[in-house]
Design a protein around this motif. Structure first.
Motif, short mmCIF file in Angstrom:
data_model
loop_
_atom_site.label_atom_id
_atom_site.label_comp_id
_atom_site.label_asym_id
_atom_site.label_seq_id
_atom_site.Cartn_x
_atom_site.Cartn_y
_atom_site.Cartn_z
N ALA A 1 8.31 -122.71 41.11
CA ALA A 1 7.02 -123.11 41.67
C ALA A 1 5.94 -122.11 41.26
O ALA A 1 6.16 -120.90 41.25
CB ALA A 1 7.12 -123.18 43.19
N VAL A 2 4.78 -122.65 40.93
CA VAL A 2 3.62 -121.83 40.60
C VAL A 2 2.43 -122.35 41.40
O VAL A 2 2.45 -123.48 41.89
CB VAL A 2 3.30 -121.84 39.09
CG1 VAL A 2 4.44 -121.28 38.27
CG2 VAL A 2 2.94 -123.22 38.61
N SER A 3 1.41 -121.53 41.52
CA SER A 3 0.20 -121.91 42.25
C SER A 3 -0.93 -122.21 41.28
O SER A 3 -0.96 -121.69 40.15
CB SER A 3 -0.22 -120.78 43.19
OG SER A 3 0.75 -120.56 44.17
N SER A 4 -1.88 -123.00 41.75
CA SER A 4 -3.04 -123.33 40.93
C SER A 4 -3.89 -122.08 40.69
O SER A 4 -3.81 -121.10 41.43
CB SER A 4 -3.87 -124.44 41.59
OG SER A 4 -4.20 -124.13 42.91
N THR A 5 -4.68 -122.12 39.64
CA THR A 5 -5.46 -120.96 39.22
C THR A 5 -6.79 -120.83 39.97
O THR A 5 -7.44 -119.80 39.85
CB THR A 5 -5.75 -121.01 37.71
OG1 THR A 5 -6.51 -122.19 37.43
CG2 THR A 5 -4.47 -121.01 36.90
N MET A 6 -7.18 -121.84 40.72
CA MET A 6 -8.39 -121.80 41.54
C MET A 6 -9.65 -121.55 40.70
O MET A 6 -10.36 -120.54 40.84
CB MET A 6 -8.25 -120.78 42.67
CG MET A 6 -7.06 -121.03 43.59
SD MET A 6 -7.13 -122.60 44.50
CE MET A 6 -8.22 -122.16 45.84
#
Length: 191
Positions: free
Chosen positions: A2-7
């Protein structure tokens, strides 16, 4: 993993796109010029995070479109490595799940790179001037959690855009499967 968005920074102008759907019809940013807002979603078929929200996502986006919001889904994964994300299977998924928005093929992955998309799902909401007002998660639910899928966080932002009101600035990143980059295309490995 899982990775998070870069915003992407709020206020950023929507990057241009012209992408085909699985039937070959090209959809572009110019096609939605008169809409009061635009939601660009990076989604795919095989990701458990997208599978977890897809039924409610289909319902909510249909509601939002009926209220005037322009919505597009973009599939940027390397479907040679992940055949479930092929254009043919995208068309099947859209019919099966009930997606009413154009589900677009980003074969070159240039649109994902322009938006800084990092995961599926990854959401980018733009106002009528095509300035970014929301980027982040659909809601607090995740696969194998006891939190119901509602789309309330993105929904609150959509409601604000459609009402011409300010979107709350407290926004949390989306989390999901990483974009499956084609060899040599991963922006994190390039200087």
């Amino acid at each position: 993993m899982a990775v998070s968005s870069t915003m992407m920074p709020l206020g950023t102008e929507a990057p241009d796109f012209a992408l085909p759907d699985p039937a070959g019809q090209v959809h572009s940013l110019a096609d939605v010029a008169g809409a009061p807002g635009l939601l660009v979603m990076f989604i795919c078929n095989h990701c458990p995070y997208v599978q977890h929200i897809r039924t409610v996502l289909a319902e909510r986006t249909t509601e939002w479109q009926a209220r005037g919001l322009a919505v597009v889904g973009v599939q940027s994964n390397d479907w040679e490595a992940y055949p479930d994300d092929s254009p043919e299977r995208m068309a099947d998924e859209a019919r099966r799940v009930g997606y009413t928005f154009p589900y677009l093929v980003d074969e070159s992955q240039d649109v994902a790179r322009a938006y800084g998309a990092a995961c599926t799902p990854d959401f980018f909401l733009f106002d009528g001037d095509r300035r970014l007002v929301y980027r982040g998660r659909f809601d607090a639910s995740r696969p194998r959690s006891d939190v119901p899928v509602t789309g309330d966080e993105l929904g609150a932002a959509v409601d604000a855009v459609l009402a011409g009101a300010a979107v709350p600035g407290d926004q949390l990143p989306s989390m999901g499967c990483s974009i499956k980059w084609r060899p040599g295309r991963d922006p994190s490995s390039q200087g």
